[in-house]
Design an enzyme around this catalytic site. Structure first.
Site, PDB file in Angstrom:
ATOM      1  N   CYS A 154       0.842  -1.211   0.000  1.00 26.80           N
ATOM      2  CA  CYS A 154       0.000   0.000   0.000  1.00 26.80           C
ATOM      3  C   CYS A 154       0.878   1.263   0.000  1.00 26.80           C
ATOM      4  O   CYS A 154       1.420   1.616  -1.036  1.00 26.80           O
ATOM      5  CB  CYS A 154      -0.966  -0.040   1.176  1.00 26.80           C
ATOM      6  SG  CYS A 154      -2.286   1.179   1.015  1.00 26.80           S
ATOM      7  N   HIS A 176      -3.251  -5.525   1.315  1.00 25.00           N
ATOM      8  CA  HIS A 176      -2.665  -5.776   2.638  1.00 25.00           C
ATOM      9  C   HIS A 176      -2.639  -7.256   3.020  1.00 25.00           C
ATOM     10  O   HIS A 176      -3.521  -7.721   3.738  1.00 25.00           O
ATOM     11  CB  HIS A 176      -3.445  -4.997   3.697  1.00 25.00           C
ATOM     12  CG  HIS A 176      -3.335  -3.521   3.536  1.00 25.00           C
ATOM     13  ND1 HIS A 176      -2.245  -2.817   3.977  1.00 25.00           N
ATOM     14  CD2 HIS A 176      -4.159  -2.618   2.962  1.00 25.00           C
ATOM     15  CE1 HIS A 176      -2.402  -1.535   3.698  1.00 25.00           C
ATOM     16  NE2 HIS A 176      -3.556  -1.386   3.064  1.00 25.00           N
ATOM     17  N   GLU A 213      -0.915  -8.541   5.195  1.00 28.40           N
ATOM     18  CA  GLU A 213      -0.735  -8.615   6.651  1.00 28.40           C
ATOM     19  C   GLU A 213      -2.071  -8.604   7.403  1.00 28.40           C
ATOM     20  O   GLU A 213      -2.108  -8.929   8.587  1.00 28.40           O
ATOM     21  CB  GLU A 213       0.165  -7.473   7.138  1.00 28.40           C
ATOM     22  CG  GLU A 213      -0.450  -6.069   7.152  1.00 28.40           C
ATOM     23  CD  GLU A 213      -0.472  -5.350   5.797  1.00 28.40           C
ATOM     24  OE1 GLU A 213      -0.269  -6.015   4.761  1.00 28.40           O
ATOM     25  OE2 GLU A 213      -0.720  -4.130   5.784  1.00 28.40           O
TER      26      GLU A 213
END
Lengths: 295, 186
Positions: free
Chosen positions: B78, B170, B172
Site C-alpha cells: 500500500c 494488505h 498482513e
C-alpha cells in the site's frame, strides 16, 4: 468480481494504517497543508479547535460542509470530521461528503443523552472517546473501529489522557489474569458485552486500535502516551494554538515514531517556541468538563 | 533469514504478527543500524507522505536504496508501493524511486470506496487471494522490466522488478501467508 465495501476489516484496516502517526486538528486548507507537510497521518477538519470551543461556549456542532470540502481538496491524507454524540444525521452528512473517518465526539455538544450512534449502519468507520474499558467496549459494540482516550480536550493538559489510558490498560491487563468463570461478572461490572470482554481477556488488547487524545501539547506528551500503550496520537489545539505550529507539528510526528528513544526526544524538543497555554483541570467546574459527556 | 519491518509509521505490528507464522526472524527497524542488519525489508501500509517525510528527515532513504541496489529483497504494501515508485501522479512527495512504475494514490476513491475481494495472483497456487484494499494506490504505468503479478481491470495491483515487490493491498491483514512466501522464496 465481487467487491465488498464497508466491511469490519476495511474499517478497522484504516485505523491500523494510522498507527504510529499523529492526527492533527485543522480549521482551514492552509493549516491542513502545514499538517501534511509536517508528516500528519490524517487531519481532523473543524470549524474551531477545542480550546476555542471551550472559550466561546454555546452549542458546538458539526463543521460547515464547505469547510470540510475545502480541507478534503487540500490534502492527500485521510480527512476526519466530528459529529455530535448521537447525531446520526450529522454522521450521514459527513459520510455523504466522503470524509474518511467520523469522530463521534464529546468535544461537540451531545445531541442525545441516552444513545450513541449505531455505527454498524455506516460504510465509513468511526472513532469514539473512552475513559475506561467498559466505555471503550460499549462503543466497539456499537461499531466504533477505533478508540481514543477522551482526555480533556482544549486544555493543553495531558493529565486526563494519562488517567484514561492507564485505566484502560490496567483493566485490560486485569482481564487477562482472571479465570474464565469470572468474566461474566466482570462483563456486568464493566457494563460491556461478554463476547468482547472474553476477546480482550484472551488477546490482552482492544479488538480495535487504541489511540490517545485530549490535552497533548508537546513531543514529550505524545511520547508519554505512546509509552503508556497508545498506538497513535491525536493533537487538537496543541499545534495551531502554539507559537510555531509547523516546528511543533514536525516534532510531535518525530516523537511518536521515536517515542522510545530519549536521545532523539531531547533533540526534537529543543527550541519549539511557546506551547499552547494550559489549564489546570482542578480549576475547571464540572459543567466545563468535556470528558463526562457520553457514557 | 532476518526480515525487518520498517517501523516509522503504519501497520508494522500487523506485519510482525503475520510473519510469526513463517520460519523467519522478524523485527521492527527504524534506524540505519537496523536496516544494515537485515536480509529483507517490508515497508508496511500507512501514510506514504508521513513515511517519506520521516525517511528523508532521519536519513534512511540512502541506506534503504543502497541495500536495495545490493540485492536485498523489499516488499512494499500500500503506502510501501507508493514509496517504491519512481513517480506519483499529480502529487509531490519524497519517494525511494526503486521501481520503474508510476502510481496513482487513492485510485479507487476515499475510505468509503475501500474494499475487499478475491484476487488471482500469478505464481500462487490454490484458491484466489483475499485482498484488502484501503484507500489503495495502483500502478498505472510500468517499465519493460516490471513483471505484473495481479491486476484489477487496467490497474496493476501486484508487481515485481528484480528484488523489489510492490503490492497495493494488505496481505498482513489476512491469515494467508502465501504472498510472504512468494516474496521471501520460502
Amino acid at each position: 468480481m465481487e467487491i465488498l465495501t464497508g466491511t469490519w476489516k476495511v474499517k478497522v484496516g484504516l485505523a491500523q494504517m494510522l498507527k504510529g502517526g499523529v492526527i492533527m486538528d485543522v480549521t482551514n486548507a492552509e493549516q491542513a497543508k502545514i499538517a501534511e507537510e509536517a508528516g500528519a497521518v490524517a487531519v481532523m477538519a473543524l470549524e474551531r479547535v477545542p480550546a476555542d470551543i471551550r472559550a466561546q461556549g454555546g452549542v458546538a456542532r458539526m463543521a460547515d460542509p464547505l469547510k470540510i470540502k475545502e480541507i478534503m481538496s487540500a490534502v492527500s491524507i485521510p480527512v476526519m470530521a466530528k459529529c455530535r454524540i448521537g447525531h446520526f444525521v450529522e454522521a450521514q452528512i459527513l459520510e455523504a461528503l466522503g470524509v474518511d473517518f467520523i469522530d463521534e465526539s464529546e468535544v461537540l455538544t451531545p445531541a442525545d443523552e441516552s444513545h450513541h450512534i449505531d455505527k454498524h449502519k455506516f460504510t465509513v468507520p468511526f472513532v469514539c472517546g473512552a475513559r475506561d474499558l467498559g466505555e471503550a467496549l460499549r462503543r466497539i459494540a456499537e461499531g466504533a473501529a477505533m478508540i481514543r482516550t477522551k482526555g480533556e480536550a482544549g486544555t493543553g493538559n495531558v493529565v486526563e489522557a494519562v488517567r484514561h489510558m492507564r485505566l484502560i490498560m490496567d483493566e485490560i491487563r486485569r482481564l487477562t489474569t482472571l479465570p474464565k468463570e469470572e468474566l461474566i461478572a466482570e462483563a456486568k461490572r464493566l457494563g460491556a458485552p461478554y463476547e468482547l470482554v472474553r476477546w480482550v481477556a484472551e488477546h490482552g488488547r482492544l479488538p480495535v486500535p487504541n489511540f490517545a487524545a485530549g490535552g497533548i501539547a508537546t513531543p514529550a506528551d505524545a511520547a508519554l502516551m505512546m509509552q503508556l500503550g497508545a498506538e497513535a496520537v491525536f493533537v487538537g489545539s496543541g499545534i495551531f494554538k502554539s507559537e510555531d505550529p509547523f516546528a511543533r507539528a514536525k516534532a510531535i510526528v518525530d516523537a511518536v515514531t521515536y517515542y522510545d528513544n530519549p536521545q532523539i526526544l531531547a533533540k526534537i524538543s529543543e527550541g519549539l517556541g511557546e506551547p499552547m497555554p494550559g489549564i489546570d483541570i482542578r480549576k475547571l467546574e464540572d459543567k466545563d468538563l468535556l470528558a463526562t459527556r457520553g457514557w | 533469514m532476518r526480515v525487518g519491518v520498517l517501523s516509522l509509521q503504519g501497520d508494522f505490528q500487523e506485519h510482525l504478527e503475520a510473519l510469526k507464522a513463517l520460519p523467519v526472524e522478524a523485527f521492527p527497524v527504524k534506524d540505519e543500524e537496523g536496516i544494515g542488519k537485515i536480509d529483507a525489508l517490508i515497508i508496511p501500509g500507512g501514510e506514504s507522505t508521513t513515511m517519506g517525510i520521516l525517511m528523508t528527515r532521519w536519513g534512511l532513504k540512502e541506506v534503504i536504496c543502497k541495500r536495495a541496489k545490493e540485492g536485498m529483497p523489499i516488499l512494499g504494501t500500500c503506502a510501501g508501493m507508493v514509496l517504491l515508485a519512481q513517480e506519483v501522479e499529480n502529487w509531490k512527495q519524497p519517494l525511494l524511486g526503486l521501481m520503474d512504475v508510476r502510481v496513482r494514490r487513492n485510485a479507487f476513491g476515499r475510505q468509503r470506496d475501500s474494499f475487499e475481494c478475491n484476487l488471482d495472483i500469478k505464481g500462487l497456487e490454490g484458491p484466489p487471494f483475499r485482498a484488502i484494499f484501503i484507500r489503495a494506490p495502483v500502478i498505472t504505468e510500468a517499465g519493460p522490466s516490471v513483471e505484473v503479478l495481479a491486476h484489477i481491470d487496467d490497474y496493476i495491483v501486484l508487481a515485481k522488478q528484480g528484488n523489489i515487490f510492490a503490492c497495493a493491498f494488505h496481505p498482513e491483514l489476512t491469515e494467508d501467508t502465501r504472498l510472504y512466501r512468494l516474496f521471501l522464496g520460502l
